[in-house]
Structures are given as C-alpha cells and as structure tokens.
Design a protein around this motif. Structure first.
Motif, PDB file in Angstrom:
ATOM      1  N   TRP A  22      32.803  51.684  37.718  1.00 13.28           N
ATOM      2  CA  TRP A  22      32.433  53.097  37.173  1.00 13.28           C
ATOM      3  C   TRP A  22      33.702  53.171  35.745  1.00 13.28           C
ATOM      4  CZ3 TRP A  22      32.889  56.427  41.853  1.00 13.28           C
ATOM      5  CH2 TRP A  22      31.764  56.492  42.703  1.00 13.28           C
ATOM      6  N   PHE A  23      34.709  52.862  36.090  1.00 14.54           N
ATOM      7  CA  PHE A  23      36.012  53.030  35.135  1.00 14.54           C
ATOM      8  C   PHE A  23      36.132  51.884  34.279  1.00 14.54           C
ATOM      9  CE2 PHE A  23      36.837  55.868  38.519  1.00 14.54           C
ATOM     10  CZ  PHE A  23      36.773  57.266  37.931  1.00 14.54           C
ATOM     11  N   GLU A  24      35.496  50.725  34.395  1.00 18.62           N
ATOM     12  CA  GLU A  24      35.500  49.704  33.694  1.00 18.62           C
ATOM     13  C   GLU A  24      35.575  49.565  32.198  1.00 18.62           C
ATOM     14  OE1 GLU A  24      32.515  46.242  33.917  1.00 18.62           O
ATOM     15  OE2 GLU A  24      33.971  45.756  35.486  1.00 18.62           O
ATOM     16  N   GLY A  25      34.846  50.595  31.560  1.00 18.45           N
ATOM     17  CA  GLY A  25      34.696  50.531  30.088  1.00 18.45           C
ATOM     18  C   GLY A  25      35.841  51.677  29.429  1.00 18.45           C
ATOM     19  N   LYS A  31      44.713  42.564  22.721  1.00 18.05           N
ATOM     20  CA  LYS A  31      45.173  41.109  23.060  1.00 18.05           C
ATOM     21  C   LYS A  31      46.638  40.997  23.709  1.00 18.05           C
ATOM     22  CE  LYS A  31      46.942  39.840  18.429  1.00 18.05           C
ATOM     23  NZ  LYS A  31      47.456  38.665  18.028  1.00 18.05           N
ATOM     24  N   SER A  32      47.467  41.820  23.101  1.00 15.89           N
ATOM     25  CA  SER A  32      48.769  41.774  23.770  1.00 15.89           C
ATOM     26  C   SER A  32      48.932  42.132  25.359  1.00 15.89           C
ATOM     27  CB  SER A  32      49.692  42.653  22.853  1.00 15.89           C
ATOM     28  OG  SER A  32      49.266  44.172  22.869  1.00 15.89           O
ATOM     29  N   THR A  33      47.925  42.875  25.707  1.00 21.91           N
ATOM     30  CA  THR A  33      47.780  43.344  27.305  1.00 21.91           C
ATOM     31  C   THR A  33      47.088  42.910  27.809  1.00 21.91           C
ATOM     32  OG1 THR A  33      46.839  45.363  26.589  1.00 21.91           O
ATOM     33  CG2 THR A  33      49.053  45.541  26.418  1.00 21.91           C
ATOM     34  N   ARG A  34      46.275  41.995  27.720  1.00 23.19           N
ATOM     35  CA  ARG A  34      45.373  41.079  28.519  1.00 23.19           C
ATOM     36  C   ARG A  34      45.976  40.655  29.925  1.00 23.19           C
ATOM     37  NH1 ARG A  34      42.241  36.469  25.713  1.00 23.19           N
ATOM     38  NH2 ARG A  34      44.356  36.255  24.902  1.00 23.19           N
ATOM     39  N   LYS A  35      45.516  41.143  30.935  1.00 27.69           N
ATOM     40  CA  LYS A  35      45.893  40.678  32.264  1.00 27.69           C
ATOM     41  C   LYS A  35      44.568  40.232  33.249  1.00 27.69           C
ATOM     42  CE  LYS A  35      50.183  43.658  31.918  1.00 27.69           C
ATOM     43  NZ  LYS A  35      50.711  44.828  32.571  1.00 27.69           N
ATOM     44  N   SER A  36      44.911  39.819  34.255  1.00 26.84           N
ATOM     45  CA  SER A  36      43.930  39.693  35.162  1.00 26.84           C
ATOM     46  C   SER A  36      43.730  40.996  35.794  1.00 26.84           C
ATOM     47  CB  SER A  36      44.533  38.963  36.600  1.00 26.84           C
ATOM     48  OG  SER A  36      44.870  37.630  35.916  1.00 26.84           O
ATOM     49  N   THR A  37      42.425  41.179  36.061  1.00 25.14           N
ATOM     50  CA  THR A  37      41.721  42.434  36.541  1.00 25.14           C
ATOM     51  C   THR A  37      40.997  42.173  37.872  1.00 25.14           C
ATOM     52  OG1 THR A  37      39.674  42.148  35.178  1.00 25.14           O
ATOM     53  CG2 THR A  37      41.450  43.346  34.231  1.00 25.14           C
ATOM     54  N   VAL A  76      31.780  35.295  53.555  1.00 27.18           N
ATOM     55  CA  VAL A  76      33.016  35.514  52.533  1.00 27.18           C
ATOM     56  C   VAL A  76      32.644  34.788  51.197  1.00 27.18           C
ATOM     57  CG1 VAL A  76      35.088  35.783  52.294  1.00 27.18           C
ATOM     58  CG2 VAL A  76      34.397  36.372  54.167  1.00 27.18           C
ATOM     59  N   ILE A  77      32.593  35.297  50.167  1.00 28.22           N
ATOM     60  CA  ILE A  77      32.564  34.514  49.039  1.00 28.22           C
ATOM     61  C   ILE A  77      33.808  35.023  48.293  1.00 28.22           C
ATOM     62  CG2 ILE A  77      31.415  34.070  46.715  1.00 28.22           C
ATOM     63  CD1 ILE A  77      29.159  34.943  47.898  1.00 28.22           C
ATOM     64  N   LYS A  78      34.786  34.104  47.686  1.00 31.28           N
ATOM     65  CA  LYS A  78      36.053  34.379  47.101  1.00 31.28           C
ATOM     66  C   LYS A  78      36.231  33.314  46.106  1.00 31.28           C
ATOM     67  CE  LYS A  78      38.949  32.567  50.892  1.00 31.28           C
ATOM     68  NZ  LYS A  78      40.075  32.767  51.662  1.00 31.28           N
ATOM     69  N   GLY A  79      37.169  33.650  44.951  1.00 33.49           N
ATOM     70  CA  GLY A  79      37.456  32.709  44.161  1.00 33.49           C
ATOM     71  C   GLY A  79      38.324  33.363  43.087  1.00 33.49           C
ATOM     72  N   GLU A  80      38.464  32.467  42.077  1.00 36.42           N
ATOM     73  CA  GLU A  80      39.315  33.026  41.032  1.00 36.42           C
ATOM     74  C   GLU A  80      38.620  32.323  39.691  1.00 36.42           C
ATOM     75  OE1 GLU A  80      43.911  33.039  39.147  1.00 36.42           O
ATOM     76  OE2 GLU A  80      43.398  31.959  41.022  1.00 36.42           O
ATOM     77  N   ARG A  81      38.417  33.364  38.548  1.00 38.31           N
ATOM     78  CA  ARG A  81      38.332  32.834  37.334  1.00 38.31           C
ATOM     79  C   ARG A  81      39.388  32.836  36.378  1.00 38.31           C
ATOM     80  NH1 ARG A  81      32.831  35.226  34.876  1.00 38.31           N
ATOM     81  NH2 ARG A  81      33.834  37.109  35.024  1.00 38.31           N
ATOM     82  N   LYS A  82      39.700  31.794  35.994  1.00 39.17           N
ATOM     83  CA  LYS A  82      41.039  31.640  35.143  1.00 39.17           C
ATOM     84  C   LYS A  82      40.850  31.966  33.734  1.00 39.17           C
ATOM     85  CE  LYS A  82      42.747  28.582  38.526  1.00 39.17           C
ATOM     86  NZ  LYS A  82      42.631  27.421  39.280  1.00 39.17           N
ATOM     87  N   GLU A  83      41.760  32.565  33.205  1.00 36.75           N
ATOM     88  CA  GLU A  83      41.842  32.860  31.838  1.00 36.75           C
ATOM     89  C   GLU A  83      41.810  31.546  30.944  1.00 36.75           C
ATOM     90  OE1 GLU A  83      43.611  36.057  28.844  1.00 36.75           O
ATOM     91  OE2 GLU A  83      44.495  35.806  30.524  1.00 36.75           O
ATOM     92  N   GLU A  84      40.995  31.652  29.943  1.00 36.00           N
ATOM     93  CA  GLU A  84      40.938  30.409  28.988  1.00 36.00           C
ATOM     94  C   GLU A  84      42.480  30.526  28.461  1.00 36.00           C
ATOM     95  OE1 GLU A  84      37.632  30.850  26.730  1.00 36.00           O
ATOM     96  OE2 GLU A  84      36.376  30.561  28.422  1.00 36.00           O
ATOM     97  N   LYS A  85      42.832  29.097  27.733  1.00 36.89           N
ATOM     98  CA  LYS A  85      43.845  29.060  27.063  1.00 36.89           C
ATOM     99  C   LYS A  85      43.974  29.834  25.941  1.00 36.89           C
ATOM    100  CE  LYS A  85      44.821  25.381  24.505  1.00 36.89           C
ATOM    101  NZ  LYS A  85      45.025  24.177  23.979  1.00 36.89           N
ATOM    102  N   GLU A  96      36.291  41.471  26.658  1.00 38.99           N
ATOM    103  CA  GLU A  96      35.641  42.215  27.791  1.00 38.99           C
ATOM    104  C   GLU A  96      35.417  41.354  29.010  1.00 38.99           C
ATOM    105  OE1 GLU A  96      31.922  43.625  25.993  1.00 38.99           O
ATOM    106  OE2 GLU A  96      32.813  45.108  25.118  1.00 38.99           O
ATOM    107  N   ARG A  97      35.397  39.969  29.010  1.00 42.12           N
ATOM    108  CA  ARG A  97      35.252  39.102  30.244  1.00 42.12           C
ATOM    109  C   ARG A  97      36.583  39.652  31.085  1.00 42.12           C
ATOM    110  NH1 ARG A  97      34.069  33.426  28.630  1.00 42.12           N
ATOM    111  NH2 ARG A  97      36.132  33.643  27.275  1.00 42.12           N
ATOM    112  N   ASN A  98      36.276  39.507  32.578  1.00 38.26           N
ATOM    113  CA  ASN A  98      37.208  39.693  33.536  1.00 38.26           C
ATOM    114  C   ASN A  98      37.852  38.376  33.950  1.00 38.26           C
ATOM    115  OD1 ASN A  98      37.381  42.727  33.370  1.00 38.26           O
ATOM    116  ND2 ASN A  98      35.420  42.587  34.694  1.00 38.26           N
ATOM    117  N   TYR A  99      39.091  38.310  34.230  1.00 35.40           N
ATOM    118  CA  TYR A  99      39.568  37.143  34.875  1.00 35.40           C
ATOM    119  C   TYR A  99      40.291  37.495  36.031  1.00 35.40           C
ATOM    120  CZ  TYR A  99      38.652  35.153  29.981  1.00 35.40           C
ATOM    121  OH  TYR A  99      37.991  34.986  28.905  1.00 35.40           O
TER     122      TYR A  99
END
Length: 146
Positions: A22-25, A31-37, A76-85, A96-99
């Motif tokens: 709901w609050f995603e957008g 670019k300076s505050t990109r973090k894992s979400t 259970v499905i779990k994992g991690e999408r890692k941020e590109e270099k 907009e893509r989540n990591y």
C-alpha cells in the motif's frame, strides 16, 4: 474442505507484506539513500485434482539465491535479490526495483507427497509442483443386529 491449522505468524507476515505494498510508492528513493527494502514476490496458486501448482515471479534473481522447503502443511519460499553493482559514472533518475530478502509461507491445506515436490526456475518464474497424496477413504462399518 480440509481443516487447516491456523498460524498467526504467517497471517502477520502476509499482512505486513500487504501493508508494505500500500505504501510502496509514497516515499521517494534517490540514489544516495538506496537501501534494501522488504518485498515479496507475486504468487499464483492453482489446485487441480492431482496437484497444487505455484508460480512466483522472481525476475532478476539467480537460482542459488532462492530456497524452497515443505514442512508438513507449510510451503516456504525465501530468498534474496541482491542489488546490482553501482555504476560510478551513471546518475540514476529513478530507482523502483526492490532488493533485499523476502519470505513467503503458505498453508497447503491438503496432504501432499513431500518426497515428490518439484521446482523449476526459468525466465524469472519459479514453478513449484506439489503432488497430492491420495485421500484416505472412509471405512464403512457394518452394523450388526441382535
């Protein structure tokens, strides 16, 4: 209809994921505050007479970053999408893509053959097949008269 054991923690995780969408957008990310979400992949679940088929959208993920497990009546499905270099010479206008990590769990609700569960990953879609166990048929009991 099968009786499903209620797990309040899985309900809370699903509620958290839904509220997060709901609050995603609302908040701007630069670019300076990109973090894992916290994010959760979209999932389709289909049940047939013989199996339960689950499809999860996991674009941009590597197969080794995804973990699938079945425990009694929980999938259970779990994992991690890692941020590109990060590219030093590029300025991003919008991200907009989540990591980060995700965790999804589902109550299966019917007995399955856990030793025959299969999973494939192709073109960013994870497909999990849960073959159903044969239902136990009720035993008819003969009533004897006096």
């Amino acid at each position: 209809m099968p009786i499903v054991r209620w797990d309040p923690f899985s309900d809370m995780v699903q509620l958290r994921d839904e509220i997060g969408r709901w609050f995603e957008g609302i908040t701007e990310r630069d670019k300076s505050t990109r973090k894992s979400t916290v994010w959760a992949p979209d999932v389709d679940i289909k049940e047939t007479d013989k199996e339960i088929l689950i499809k999860a959208d996991l674009p941009g993920m590597k197969m080794e970053d995804i973990d699938v497990s079945v425990d009694e009546d929980q999938l259970v499905i779990k994992g991690e999408r890692k941020e590109e270099k990060e590219e030093k010479d590029k300025d991003y206008v919008r991200v907009e893509r989540n990591y980060g990590s995700f965790y999804r769990s589902f109550s299966i609700g019917v007995p399955v053959k856990s030793d025959q569960v299969g999973a494939t990953y192709k073109n960013g879609v994870l497909e999990i097949t849960l073959p159903k166990s044969e239902a136990k048929k009720p035993k008819k009991i003969a009533i004897k008269g006096e």
